[in-house]
Design a protein around this motif. Structure first.
Motif, PDB file in Angstrom:
ATOM      1  N   VAL A 223       0.871  -1.187   0.000  1.00 12.52           N
ATOM      2  CA  VAL A 223       0.000   0.000   0.000  1.00 12.52           C
ATOM      3  C   VAL A 223       0.904   1.231   0.000  1.00 12.52           C
ATOM      4  N   THR A 242      -5.791   5.386  -5.931  1.00 13.97           N
ATOM      5  CA  THR A 242      -7.010   4.667  -5.543  1.00 13.97           C
ATOM      6  C   THR A 242      -7.324   4.830  -4.059  1.00 13.97           C
ATOM      7  N   TRP A 243      -6.605   5.738  -3.396  1.00 11.23           N
ATOM      8  CA  TRP A 243      -6.839   6.021  -1.978  1.00 11.23           C
ATOM      9  C   TRP A 243      -7.250   7.483  -1.813  1.00 11.23           C
ATOM     10  N   THR A 244      -7.971   7.783  -0.734  1.00  8.42           N
ATOM     11  CA  THR A 244      -8.356   9.157  -0.424  1.00  8.42           C
ATOM     12  C   THR A 244      -8.105   9.441   1.050  1.00  8.42           C
ATOM     13  N   TRP A 247      -4.802   8.216   4.651  1.00 11.22           N
ATOM     14  CA  TRP A 247      -4.740   6.808   5.029  1.00 11.22           C
ATOM     15  C   TRP A 247      -3.447   6.437   5.728  1.00 11.22           C
ATOM     16  N   GLY A 252      -2.421   1.889   6.896  1.00 13.07           N
ATOM     17  CA  GLY A 252      -2.857   1.408   5.587  1.00 13.07           C
ATOM     18  C   GLY A 252      -3.151  -0.073   5.555  1.00 13.07           C
ATOM     19  N   GLY A 276      -7.265  -3.863   4.993  1.00 13.69           N
ATOM     20  CA  GLY A 276      -6.855  -2.493   5.259  1.00 13.69           C
ATOM     21  C   GLY A 276      -6.796  -2.180   6.741  1.00 13.69           C
ATOM     22  N   GLN A 281     -13.508   1.042   5.499  1.00 17.45           N
ATOM     23  CA  GLN A 281     -12.957   1.931   4.488  1.00 17.45           C
ATOM     24  C   GLN A 281     -13.410   3.373   4.667  1.00 17.45           C
ATOM     25  N   ARG A 284     -10.555   4.973   6.752  1.00 17.95           N
ATOM     26  CA  ARG A 284      -9.187   5.087   6.225  1.00 17.95           C
ATOM     27  C   ARG A 284      -9.148   5.779   4.866  1.00 17.95           C
ATOM     28  N   SER A 285     -10.228   5.649   4.058  1.00 19.09           N
ATOM     29  CA  SER A 285     -10.275   6.216   2.709  1.00 19.09           C
ATOM     30  C   SER A 285     -11.686   6.744   2.488  1.00 19.09           C
ATOM     31  N   ASN A 291      -8.347   1.177  -3.232  1.00 15.65           N
ATOM     32  CA  ASN A 291      -7.335   0.962  -2.189  1.00 15.65           C
ATOM     33  C   ASN A 291      -6.368  -0.175  -2.540  1.00 15.65           C
TER      34      ASN A 291
END
Length: 707
Positions: A223, A242-244, A247, A252, A276, A281, A284-285, A291
Motif C-alpha cells: 500500500v 485509488t486512496w483518499t 490513510w 494502511g 486495510g 474503508q 481510512r479512505s 485501495n
C-alpha cells in the motif's frame, strides 16, 4: 428479518435469523502441472509440497483399501497446546516442526527421536500484536539451512544438521506492532517473508533476503505511504490514485501474512495481500476507491521485486476480506484450451480461477453462502456489491462471510487425479456496524467496526439458534465447473488444513480432536484417529525405506478458538480431562503406538470477590471487555483454556491486583502486555466489575449449557 444469500450455482436462498442477530452468518481428470514445482519430492521439502503449493502427495501406498491398517508410529510432545499451525518439512530423514514461540525441533523422521531444538527466545509481549494467537506456520529449507520467522519480526537461518544459528536479521520496525506468523518461502537463493499487524496500524510489505547471509535484497510495499514523502516505485504511485484522505496516518494495512506460490517457467512469485487498516474503508479512505493493493493477488519478479500484475478480489475492502489465503497453481483445460491458472478461495466467499501469466479472471463463483455481493462480473472482474454491506454510513449489516472468512489460513489442497480442490470452509455470520466513537490507537485493534455488536447472545434459546448457524465443512470443489462435487459437515467452523494423495485419499484434522481420512472422489469417511486436542494444522506425507508416512501437528488454537473456544467448546472434548498438549503425530500402515493417557483437568474456581457494581457499570464493563479483552480471553469472559480464564484468576481479587497485570505488565513475558496506554484506571475497574459479575453467574450455576 430475512437475509438473502447467493446460493452455490447462482440462485438465492432465504435464511431467517433471530432479531438479536441485528446486534451481534462427477469425477473429471485434469492434466498435471508440468513444471517441476508440481512434483513434490517424497520428502516434503517445501511448505505446500512444491512451489505450486498443491499440497498433493504422489505417494500411493496408503489407499482406501488398506487405510484401516493405518496406526500411530510415534508422537512428539511439543510442550504447548496453544495454536499449533505448523506444516512440518521432511528432508534427508529429518522432520522439522515449529511450535508456539517459534521453537524449532528437528526429529528423526522414522522414530521421532529429537536431534536438536532451537529456541529463538522471542519477545513474548509481541504476542499481543498478533491478531490471531501466538502462532506460526513452519519453516523453509534450502542449501542445508532451515529458515524461520519469529513473532517479534526476525528472520533466522539455522544449520539443518546441528541447529546452530547462522544469521539473525530484524525484518520490521520493532517499535511498531508488526509480527511474523507465516512460513518463509525460498526461490533462487532468496528467502521471502511478509508480516502481520494490519489491525494494529502498520503498512504491509514483502521482503527478499539472501539465504547465505541474511542481507535484504529488495522490498515491495503493498500500500502507498504518505505522498509527500514520494513513492518507492511506479506501482505505489498508481496505487495512491485509488486512496483518499490521510490513510497513511492509520498505517494502511495490506500485510502479506501468509500465502505465496512460485511458477519457475513464468518466473513469477505470487503473494497474497491482506486487509486495510482500519477495516472500515469509510475511515481510512473516506471518499472510497479501490485501495490497491489490499485484498489482492500480486505477481512479482523474484529477482527484483518488480510488479508484474495484480488481481483484486475485494476492491475497497471494508470487511477484513483478505486475499492471503492459500493459492494453488495448476494447468487446467478450460473451454477446450489449456490454461496456466492460479486458484484461490479467499475470505470473501468466492472461488477464483485466474490466468497466472496475465492476471485475467477466468471464472469466479461463491463456494459458501454470500450476501455482501450478488456475483462477480466476469467482464470487469469486479464484485457486484450489495449496497447495504457498506456499513460506513449504513445501518448494521448482518453478513456472510464474516471476518473469519469463507476460508481462512488453513491450507486447501488440489488433486490432479480427481481435478478437485479440497477447501476447509467456514460459515459464520457477523454484524458489521461503524464504530461511531472510533479513535485510532497504534498497537491496539483498529477495525473501525463496532465490536460490541458481535458478542454471542446471553439468552439460551437465541444462543442455540445462532450456534446452529456456525458451520464448518470440507468442500470438494470442481474448479472447471465452478461447483461443489461433495462436502462433509463439521461440528465447528474452525478445522484443519488439507492433504490430498495419489492413493485416492484426503486427510483433514478437525476441532473435534480427530484426524480423518476421506475418499478423494466422493468424501466417504474411511478412518479416524482421536488426537486428544483439536487439529488446525495441515497434514503432510513422506516416504522412507519404501514406507509412506502421514504426519500432522495437533493443538487447537487461533483467533476463533481464543474468541469462541470456551463458549463453543470442541465437541469431542472429554469433560474433566485435559484436551492434551500439542504434538507432532506420525502414522504408517501396521503401526500400533498410543498417545499418553489424558490427564485429569483440575480447574480451581474460587469464590468470586463480592459484586457491588450496578447494572449500568456492568454493561459498560462488558463493552470495554468486548473491545479490548474478548479476542484473547473469550466471549462472555469464557476462556478457551489456551490463555487464563479471567473469571478465576487471583488477580481479580482487587482493582490493585488486576492493575499489576493490565497496567504494570507483570505478565508481559508470558504474552500479556500493559494496556495502560488504552485503558485508564476507571476503565480497568469497570472491566473488573463485569468479569466479577460473570464469575458469580458461572459460580452460581446460572449458565445451563455453557461453562
Amino acid at each position: 428479518m430475512t437475509l438473502k444469500f447467493t446460493r452455490l450455482h447462482g440462485g438465492t436462498i432465504a435464511l431467517s435469523l433471530f432479531s438479536l442477530l441485528l446486534l451481534a452468518c462427477s469425477y473429471v481428470p485434469f492434466p498435471k502441472l508440468t513444471t517441476e514445482a508440481s512434483e513434490p519430492a517424497v520428502e516434503w521439502s517445501k511448505h505446500g509440497g512444491g512451489d505450486a503449493e498443491q499440497r498433493f502427495s504422489p505417494l500411493q501406498e496408503i489407499t482406501p483399501e488398506n487405510i484401516s491398517d493405518l496406526g500411530l508410529a510415534w508422537s512428539f510432545d511439543l510442550g504447548v497446546s496453544r495454536g499449533i499451525e505448523s506444516t512440518p518439512l521432511v528432508i534427508d530423514g529429518i522432520i522439522y516442526v515449529t511450535a508456539t514461540w517459534n521453537i524449532v525441533s528437528a526429529l528423526d523422521a522414522r522414530t521421532g527421536t529429537m536431534l536438536w531444538q532451537f529456541d529463538p527466545k522471542v519477545d513474548r509481549s509481541k504476542a499481543a500484536d498478533a491478531c490471531c494467537d501466538a502462532v506460526n506456520r513452519g519453516v523453509a529449507y534450502a542449501d542445508g539451512k532451515v529458515i524461520t520467522g519469529t513473532i517479534d519480526g526476525r528472520l533466522l537461518a539455522l544449520d539443518a544438521k546441528t541447529g546452530a544459528k547462522l544469521w539473525d536479521v530484524v525484518t520490521v520496525d520493532q517499535s511498531k506492532p508488526y509480527t511474523i506468523t507465516g512460513a518463509p518461502r525460498i526461490v533462487k537463493g532468496k528467502v521471502f517473508i511478509g508480516n502481520g499487524g494490519a489491525e494494529y496500524g502498520v503498512r504491509g510489505y514483502m521482503s527478499a533476503y539472501d539465504i547465505n547471509n541474511g542481507k535484504m535484497l529488495w522490498r515491495f510495499y503493498t500500500v502507498p505511504g504518505k505522498p509527500a514523502d514520494g513513492f518507492e516505485n511506479a506501482a505505489m504511485a498508481k496505487a495512491a490514485e485509488t486512496w483518499t484522505g490521510e490513510w497513511w496516518k492509520f498505517g494502511g494495512g495490506g500485510t502479506v501474512w501468509d500465502s505465496m506460490a512460485y511458477d519457475p517457467e513464468l518466473d513469477l512469485l505470487y503473494i497474497g495481500v491482506g486487509n486495510g487498516s482500519p477495516w472500515n474503508q469509510s475511515i481510512r479512505s473516506p471518499d472510497g476507491g479501490d485501495n490497491l493493493y489490499l485484498s489482492s493477488i500480486v505477481a512479482l519478479r523474484p529477482d527484483t521485486g518488480e510488479y508484474v500484475w495484480h488481481y483484486q478480489t475485494t476492491p475497497g475492502d471494508s470487511w477484513d476480506y483478505t486475499a492471503t489465503q492459500h493459492m494453488i497453481l495448476a494447468d487446467l483445460e478450460i473451454d477446450g484450451k489449456a490454461r496456466k491458472v492460479i486458484m484461490q478461495a479467499p475470505k470473501n466467499g468466492f472461488f477464483y480461477v485466474i490466468d497466472r501469466a496475465t492476471g485475467k479472471l477466468l471464472s469466479a463463483e461463491n463456494y459458501v453462502p454470500v450476501n455482501w455481493a450478488t456475483h462477480i462480473d466476469l467482464a470487469t472482474g469486479r464484485p457486484v456489491e450489495n449496497p447495504d454491506a457498506r456499513y460506513g454510513s449504513q445501518a448494521p449489516h448482518t453478513q456472510m462471510p464474516g471476518p473469519f472468512g469463507g476460508h481462512n489460513w488453513h491450507p486447501m489442497a488440489f488433486s490432479p487425479d480427481t481435478g478437485l480442490v479440497y477447501i476447509p470452509a467456514i460459515e459464520t455470520p457477523f454484524v458489521y456496524a461503524k464504530d461511531e466513537d472510533f479513535k485510532y490507537t497504534e498497537g491496539r485493534w483498529n477495525t473501525g467496526a463496532d465490536m460490541t455488536k458481535t458478542s454471542l447472545p446471553s439468552d439460551e434459546a437465541d444462543f442455540k439458534a445462532i450456534k446452529a448457524l456456525l458451520k464448518g465443512r470440507l468442500i470438494a470443489w470442481d474448479p472447471k465447473k465452478q461447483q461443489r462435487a461433495w462436502q462433509v459437515e463439521h461440528d465447528s467452523p474452525w478445522n484443519g488444513g488439507v492433504l490430498a494423495t495419489a492413493g485416492g485419499l484426503v486427510f483433514q484434522g478437525n476441532a473435534g480432536a480427530k484426524l480423518v481420512a476421506y475418499r478423494a472422489d466422493n468424501g466417504e469417511p474411511l478412518w479416524d484417529f482421536f488426537a486428544q486436542t483439536g487439529i488446525v494444522a495441515p497434514p503432510i506425507s513422506y516416504e522412507l525405506d519404501g514406507e509412506q508416512y502421514i504426519a500432522v501437528a495437533s493443538g487447537w488454537g487461533g483467533t476463533f478458538a481464543l474468541l469462541y473456544g470456551g463458549v463453543l467448546p470442541q465437541e469431542e472434548a472429554t469433560p474433566g480431562v485435559s484436551r492434551g498438549v500439542g504434538r507432532l503425530m506420525v502414522f504408517k500402515l501396521g503401526a500400533k503406538a498410543e498417545l499418553p493417557a489424558l490427564r485429569n483437568l483440575v480447574v480451581n474456581k474460587p469464590t468470586p470477590p463480592k459484586s457491588e457494581a450496578d447494572a449500568a457499570t456492568i454493561a459498560s464493563g462488558k463493552q470495554l471487555y468486548d473491545v479490548n479483552c474478548a479476542v484473547c480471553h473469550g466471549d462472555h469472559a469464557i476462556s478457551s483454556g489456551l490463555v487464563p480464564d479471567l473469571r478465576w484468576t487471583p488477580y481479580l481479587s482487587s482493582d490493585q491486583a488486576l492493575g499489576l497485570v493490565a497496567h504494570e505488565g507483570i505478565s508481559s513475558a508470558k504474552g500479556m502486555p500493559s494496556f495502560s496506554n488504552v485503558l485508564n484506571k476507571n476503565d480497568l475497574n469497570t472491566i473488573r466489575a463485569y468479569i466479577v459479575s460473570r464469575a458469580h453467574e458461572s459460580f452460581e450455576g446460572k449458565e445451563s449449557t455453557r461453562q
